[in-house]
Design a protein around this motif. Sequence first.
Motif, PDB file in Angstrom:
ATOM      1  N   ILE A   1      52.974  28.081  41.832  1.00 60.18           N
ATOM      2  CA  ILE A   1      52.347  29.398  41.964  1.00 60.18           C
ATOM      3  C   ILE A   1      51.089  29.430  41.119  1.00 60.18           C
ATOM      4  CG2 ILE A   1      52.671  31.867  41.452  1.00 60.18           C
ATOM      5  CD1 ILE A   1      55.726  31.336  41.857  1.00 60.18           C
ATOM      6  N   SER A   2      49.935  29.718  41.750  1.00 59.51           N
ATOM      7  CA  SER A   2      48.713  29.868  40.938  1.00 59.51           C
ATOM      8  C   SER A   2      47.932  31.063  41.436  1.00 59.51           C
ATOM      9  CB  SER A   2      47.857  28.598  40.970  1.00 59.51           C
ATOM     10  OG  SER A   2      47.814  28.080  42.281  1.00 59.51           O
ATOM     11  N   TYR A   3      48.011  32.139  40.663  1.00 59.97           N
ATOM     12  CA  TYR A   3      47.346  33.404  41.004  1.00 59.97           C
ATOM     13  C   TYR A   3      46.149  33.616  40.071  1.00 59.97           C
ATOM     14  CZ  TYR A   3      51.744  34.636  43.448  1.00 59.97           C
ATOM     15  OH  TYR A   3      52.847  34.661  44.271  1.00 59.97           O
ATOM     16  N   ASP A   4      45.058  34.120  40.650  1.00 63.35           N
ATOM     17  CA  ASP A   4      43.883  34.507  39.853  1.00 63.35           C
ATOM     18  C   ASP A   4      43.928  36.031  39.686  1.00 63.35           C
ATOM     19  OD1 ASP A   4      40.253  34.109  40.292  1.00 63.35           O
ATOM     20  OD2 ASP A   4      41.445  35.472  39.034  1.00 63.35           O
ATOM     21  N   PRO A   5      44.179  36.527  38.468  1.00 66.73           N
ATOM     22  CA  PRO A   5      44.358  37.976  38.260  1.00 66.73           C
ATOM     23  C   PRO A   5      43.164  38.820  38.726  1.00 66.73           C
ATOM     24  CG  PRO A   5      44.824  36.732  36.243  1.00 66.73           C
ATOM     25  CD  PRO A   5      44.234  35.764  37.207  1.00 66.73           C
TER      26      PRO A   5
ATOM     27  N   ILE B   1      47.249  31.412  45.340  1.00 63.89           N
ATOM     28  CA  ILE B   1      48.039  30.714  46.352  1.00 63.89           C
ATOM     29  C   ILE B   1      49.389  30.264  45.815  1.00 63.89           C
ATOM     30  CG2 ILE B   1      46.040  29.806  47.636  1.00 63.89           C
ATOM     31  CD1 ILE B   1      46.809  27.073  46.081  1.00 63.89           C
ATOM     32  N   ILE B   2      50.286  29.957  46.762  1.00 65.30           N
ATOM     33  CA  ILE B   2      51.513  29.221  46.430  1.00 65.30           C
ATOM     34  C   ILE B   2      51.560  27.980  47.317  1.00 65.30           C
ATOM     35  CG2 ILE B   2      52.854  31.213  45.657  1.00 65.30           C
ATOM     36  CD1 ILE B   2      54.280  31.224  48.379  1.00 65.30           C
ATOM     37  N   VAL B   3      52.219  26.934  46.820  1.00 65.73           N
ATOM     38  CA  VAL B   3      52.346  25.682  47.584  1.00 65.73           C
ATOM     39  C   VAL B   3      53.628  24.980  47.106  1.00 65.73           C
ATOM     40  CG1 VAL B   3      51.015  24.283  45.949  1.00 65.73           C
ATOM     41  CG2 VAL B   3      51.045  23.653  48.385  1.00 65.73           C
ATOM     42  N   GLY B   4      54.141  24.060  47.951  1.00 72.12           N
ATOM     43  CA  GLY B   4      55.369  23.351  47.564  1.00 72.12           C
ATOM     44  C   GLY B   4      56.594  24.127  48.032  1.00 72.12           C
TER      45      GLY B   4
ATOM     46  N   VAL C   1      45.254  55.789  47.270  1.00 70.84           N
ATOM     47  CA  VAL C   1      44.911  54.450  46.737  1.00 70.84           C
ATOM     48  C   VAL C   1      44.337  54.629  45.342  1.00 70.84           C
ATOM     49  CG1 VAL C   1      43.563  52.349  47.157  1.00 70.84           C
ATOM     50  CG2 VAL C   1      44.234  53.797  49.070  1.00 70.84           C
ATOM     51  N   VAL C   2      44.613  53.694  44.454  1.00 66.81           N
ATOM     52  CA  VAL C   2      43.980  53.737  43.139  1.00 66.81           C
ATOM     53  C   VAL C   2      43.511  52.322  42.806  1.00 66.81           C
ATOM     54  CG1 VAL C   2      46.118  53.333  41.806  1.00 66.81           C
ATOM     55  CG2 VAL C   2      44.187  54.512  40.743  1.00 66.81           C
ATOM     56  N   GLU C   3      42.327  52.230  42.172  1.00 71.44           N
ATOM     57  CA  GLU C   3      41.805  50.918  41.816  1.00 71.44           C
ATOM     58  C   GLU C   3      42.730  50.280  40.778  1.00 71.44           C
ATOM     59  OE1 GLU C   3      37.859  50.988  40.288  1.00 71.44           O
ATOM     60  OE2 GLU C   3      37.906  48.849  39.782  1.00 71.44           O
ATOM     61  N   PHE C   4      42.902  48.953  40.916  1.00 73.68           N
ATOM     62  CA  PHE C   4      43.777  48.242  39.970  1.00 73.68           C
ATOM     63  C   PHE C   4      43.175  46.858  39.860  1.00 73.68           C
ATOM     64  CE2 PHE C   4      47.525  48.404  37.566  1.00 73.68           C
ATOM     65  CZ  PHE C   4      48.325  47.291  37.749  1.00 73.68           C
ATOM     66  N   ASP C   5      42.316  46.637  38.836  1.00 69.32           N
ATOM     67  CA  ASP C   5      41.446  45.485  39.058  1.00 69.32           C
ATOM     68  C   ASP C   5      41.830  44.182  38.379  1.00 69.32           C
ATOM     69  OD1 ASP C   5      38.885  47.188  37.122  1.00 69.32           O
ATOM     70  OD2 ASP C   5      40.949  46.591  36.697  1.00 69.32           O
ATOM     71  N   VAL C   6      42.703  44.168  37.389  1.00 71.88           N
ATOM     72  CA  VAL C   6      43.129  42.857  36.873  1.00 71.88           C
ATOM     73  C   VAL C   6      44.623  42.881  36.633  1.00 71.88           C
ATOM     74  CG1 VAL C   6      42.902  41.100  35.078  1.00 71.88           C
ATOM     75  CG2 VAL C   6      40.908  42.476  35.722  1.00 71.88           C
ATOM     76  N   PHE C   7      45.350  42.084  37.390  1.00 72.24           N
ATOM     77  CA  PHE C   7      46.800  42.013  37.208  1.00 72.24           C
ATOM     78  C   PHE C   7      47.270  40.641  37.670  1.00 72.24           C
ATOM     79  CE2 PHE C   7      50.897  43.766  36.393  1.00 72.24           C
ATOM     80  CZ  PHE C   7      51.763  43.185  37.312  1.00 72.24           C
ATOM     81  N   ASP C   8      48.100  39.973  36.844  1.00 65.44           N
ATOM     82  CA  ASP C   8      48.630  38.662  37.243  1.00 65.44           C
ATOM     83  C   ASP C   8      50.093  38.808  37.628  1.00 65.44           C
ATOM     84  OD1 ASP C   8      48.952  35.334  35.715  1.00 65.44           O
ATOM     85  OD2 ASP C   8      49.558  36.190  37.650  1.00 65.44           O
ATOM     86  N   PRO C   9      50.401  38.772  38.933  1.00 68.96           N
ATOM     87  CA  PRO C   9      51.781  38.992  39.382  1.00 68.96           C
ATOM     88  C   PRO C   9      52.759  37.900  38.900  1.00 68.96           C
ATOM     89  CG  PRO C   9      50.271  38.870  41.254  1.00 68.96           C
ATOM     90  CD  PRO C   9      49.502  38.468  40.054  1.00 68.96           C
TER      91      PRO C   9
END
Length: 260
Positions: free
Chosen positions: A48-52, A77-80, A172-180
């Motif tokens: 798992i590699s997410y860009d916040p 993205i996710i892979v594997g 809707v509300v802006e939510f601009d940096v979050f790492d799931p």
Amino acid sequence: ACCSYRLRDALHPLWQSPLTIPGGTRQSPINIQWRDSVYDPFLKPLKISYDPTTCLHIWNNGYSFLVEFDDSTDRSIIVGGPLENQYRLKQFHFHWGAINEWGSEHTVDSKFYPAELHLVHWNAVVYPTFEEAVMEGNGLAVIGVFLKLGAHHEGLQTLVDALPAVKHKDTVVEFDVFDPSCLIPSCPDYWTYAGSLTTPPLTESVTWIIKKQPIEVDENQLEAFRMLLFTSDGEEEKRMVDNFRPLQPLMNRTVRSSFQ
Ligand SMILES: NS(=O)(=O)c1ccc(S(=O)(=O)NCc2cccs2)s1
Ligand SMILES: [Zn+2]
């Protein structure tokens, strides 16, 4: 007689569509019977590699609240795992109950969790758009994470703090940096099976990857989900709770596990 029962499909209040898809052979959610799952030594670890910074906004769509991501590049993205391609993160959302006794969509040995997180990804290697991927057997990959009542979840709290801004449907509300990634348990173990979307269009396009280990959230955080509304501003208020689909028949499917 068999076909007439299909015509009598009960309409589920939440989905206003037949509970069963005529001819559906791989519908979700399902009960995961731990002892019937088959260990597959060829399953790879899920990467798992997410860009916040790909996080865009939070949206109440009248079924759940979605945190949506910029999926115009391969930055998150996710892979594997069971996947043959890499899949791009599109959105994540939750399903939950009115009380802690139920709320998840999948069950494990017939046990419900109070809530379930779905991280929705699509196969942008093979399909040009998300909408096309939604219609194809290998189009989507959804990571399911169970939520259980326990300790306060720091990472979830930033999301909970934004929920009052999306109380009503179609806000809707802006939510601009979050790492799931902070919502995904550290234990690598998962079950996987071929299934479907659990809300319309219910298409049989999802490779499900269900994490064995739940994450812990506290009562206040679950209550924050329950103060959202299915209804738009000005309509008679209906609390957004019990937004999970009933269990579907396993039919001719095997659930594989990445662990022994
Ligand atoms: N509960 S779940 O993870 O199985 C999901 C249900 C619906 C999902 S979606 O994001 O693909 N929206 C469906 C569509 C939007 C536009 C065209 S189809 S994911
Ligand atoms: Zn879902």
